[in-house]
Design a protein around this motif. Structure first.
Motif, PDB file in Angstrom:
ATOM      1  N   PHE A  34       0.842  -1.190   0.000  1.00 27.86           N
ATOM      2  CA  PHE A  34       0.000   0.000   0.000  1.00 27.86           C
ATOM      3  C   PHE A  34       0.886   1.251   0.000  1.00 27.86           C
ATOM      4  O   PHE A  34       1.991   1.241   0.539  1.00 27.86           O
ATOM      5  N   TYR A  36       0.384   5.278   1.189  1.00 30.69           N
ATOM      6  CA  TYR A  36      -0.451   6.254   1.859  1.00 30.69           C
ATOM      7  C   TYR A  36       0.214   7.620   1.788  1.00 30.69           C
ATOM      8  O   TYR A  36       1.449   7.730   1.750  1.00 30.69           O
ATOM      9  N   GLN A  38       0.209  11.487   3.781  1.00 32.70           N
ATOM     10  CA  GLN A  38      -0.201  12.203   4.990  1.00 32.70           C
ATOM     11  C   GLN A  38       0.119  13.682   4.824  1.00 32.70           C
ATOM     12  O   GLN A  38       1.297  14.056   4.729  1.00 32.70           O
ATOM     13  N   ASN A  41      -0.981  17.718   9.741  1.00 31.01           N
ATOM     14  CA  ASN A  41      -2.099  17.722  10.697  1.00 31.01           C
ATOM     15  C   ASN A  41      -3.295  16.897  10.230  1.00 31.01           C
ATOM     16  O   ASN A  41      -4.443  17.200  10.576  1.00 31.01           O
ATOM     17  N   GLN A  42      -3.016  15.887   9.441  1.00 31.71           N
ATOM     18  CA  GLN A  42      -4.082  14.991   8.996  1.00 31.71           C
ATOM     19  C   GLN A  42      -3.669  13.539   9.193  1.00 31.71           C
ATOM     20  O   GLN A  42      -2.513  13.230   9.507  1.00 31.71           O
ATOM     21  N   GLY A  43      -4.641  12.661   8.988  1.00 34.76           N
ATOM     22  CA  GLY A  43      -4.351  11.237   9.052  1.00 34.76           C
ATOM     23  C   GLY A  43      -3.792  10.746   7.734  1.00 34.76           C
ATOM     24  O   GLY A  43      -3.437  11.539   6.866  1.00 34.76           O
ATOM     25  N   LEU A  44      -3.706   9.436   7.595  1.00 41.96           N
ATOM     26  CA  LEU A  44      -3.176   8.840   6.372  1.00 41.96           C
ATOM     27  C   LEU A  44      -4.309   8.565   5.393  1.00 41.96           C
ATOM     28  O   LEU A  44      -5.370   8.058   5.772  1.00 41.96           O
ATOM     29  N   LEU A  46      -5.273   6.622   1.798  1.00 41.20           N
ATOM     30  CA  LEU A  46      -4.826   5.576   0.883  1.00 41.20           C
ATOM     31  C   LEU A  46      -4.705   6.116  -0.534  1.00 41.20           C
ATOM     32  O   LEU A  46      -5.651   6.689  -1.072  1.00 41.20           O
ATOM     33  N   LYS A  49      -3.217   0.440  -3.771  1.00 41.90           N
ATOM     34  CA  LYS A  49      -2.863  -0.828  -3.147  1.00 41.90           C
ATOM     35  C   LYS A  49      -2.553  -1.875  -4.211  1.00 41.90           C
ATOM     36  O   LYS A  49      -3.107  -1.850  -5.316  1.00 41.90           O
ATOM     37  N   PHE A  90       3.995   7.246   2.825  1.00 40.71           N
ATOM     38  CA  PHE A  90       4.375   6.008   3.499  1.00 40.71           C
ATOM     39  C   PHE A  90       4.021   4.809   2.633  1.00 40.71           C
ATOM     40  O   PHE A  90       2.903   4.696   2.130  1.00 40.71           O
ATOM     41  N   TYR A 102      -0.135  -4.050   9.279  1.00 41.48           N
ATOM     42  CA  TYR A 102       0.708  -3.227   8.425  1.00 41.48           C
ATOM     43  C   TYR A 102       2.112  -3.122   9.030  1.00 41.48           C
ATOM     44  O   TYR A 102       2.273  -2.989  10.231  1.00 41.48           O
ATOM     45  N   PHE A 104       4.988  -0.381   8.277  1.00 40.43           N
ATOM     46  CA  PHE A 104       5.205   0.860   7.539  1.00 40.43           C
ATOM     47  C   PHE A 104       6.682   1.092   7.268  1.00 40.43           C
ATOM     48  O   PHE A 104       7.544   0.748   8.084  1.00 40.43           O
ATOM     49  N   GLY A 105       6.963   1.716   6.137  1.00 42.33           N
ATOM     50  CA  GLY A 105       8.287   2.259   5.900  1.00 42.33           C
ATOM     51  C   GLY A 105       8.455   3.524   6.712  1.00 42.33           C
ATOM     52  O   GLY A 105       7.513   4.016   7.340  1.00 42.33           O
ATOM     53  N   THR A 106       9.663   4.066   6.691  1.00 41.31           N
ATOM     54  CA  THR A 106       9.966   5.232   7.518  1.00 41.31           C
ATOM     55  C   THR A 106       9.432   6.524   6.932  1.00 41.31           C
ATOM     56  O   THR A 106       9.486   7.560   7.584  1.00 41.31           O
TER      57      THR A 106
END
Lengths: 114, 115
Positions: A34, A36, A38, A41-44, A46, A49, A90, A102, A104-106
């Protein structure tokens, strides 16, 4: 054990230039992958995929990624960068059994220059 | 617009306070997640609920207590937190955890500051 590596913690491109964000995975079997995004000040959110149906995956906002098993890669590309693409990206790999957690990469911070 | 709603957006609390974070989704998803995200880092999984039952606890300290009252709602109760617990707390949901692949949908998070 599965893992994912994002090369380049910071990437800068000019507006209108090609965006290439790199993601390599480590897995004994083809994983689920996947991307993503960001924004501050927000979420992730998509982007796209990979589910083993097609190696070239198209996502939202003009992004696409190609799954290359031989290179264990799932790089994210966009032909022409827009200022609004500036964000943190990400890559994530999901385990292929059990609870599909999940990993996640850095992350890669994309900067778009005017 | 995010389909996973988290409240409050910001929370400042002292180390002796008790507070709760709330997460709600109306997509019919049966799996819900709590993540902790420090600045410039990827999200770290804390808890996973599947069909309202705790499925995964990633060795989270007991000062964090999750609760899933129903399939749409997920809470995270906080008590006696430490300054290092200051972070963005993200909630996510997915259709399930035993049928892959299941993209996770994230809320915008609660930014928590511990004084």
């Amino acid at each position: 054990a599965q893992s994912v590596t994002q090369l380049g913690s910071h990437v800068s491109v000019s507006e209108g230039a090609l965006v290439l964000l790199r993601c390599n995975y480590s897995s004994s079997v083809p994983p689920y992958l996947f991307w993503y995004v960001q924004y501050p000040n927000q979420g992730l959110q998509l982007l796209l995929k990979y589910t083993s149906a097609a190696t070239l995956v198209k996502g939202i906002n003009g992004f696409e990624a190609e799954f290359k098993k031989s290179e264990t890669s799932f790089h994210l590309t966009k032909p022409s960068a827009h200022m609004s693409d500036a964000a943190e990206y990400f890559c994530a790999v999901s385990s292929t059994s059990g609870t599909y957690k999940y990993i996640f990469g850095t992350g890669t911070r994309l900067k778009v220059l005017a | 617009d995010t389909e996973v709603t988290q409240t409050p957006k910001h929370l400042v609390m002292g180390m002796t306070n008790k507070k709760s974070l709330k997460c709600e989704q109306h997509m019919g998803h049966r799996a819900m997640y709590w993540y902790k995200q420090k600045a410039k880092k990827p999200p770290e999984l804390m808890f996973v609920y599947s069909y309202e039952k705790l499925s995964i606890n990633e060795s989270v300290p007991s000062r964090f207590s999750p609760e899933c009252p129903n399939s749409s709602l997920l809470n995270l109760h906080l008590h006696a937190l430490q300054p290092e617990d200051s972070a963005l707390y993200l909630c996510a949901s997915s259709q399930g955890i035993t049928r892959a692949p299941q993209p996770q949908h994230f809320g915008d998070g609660t930014r928590l500051s511990i004084l």
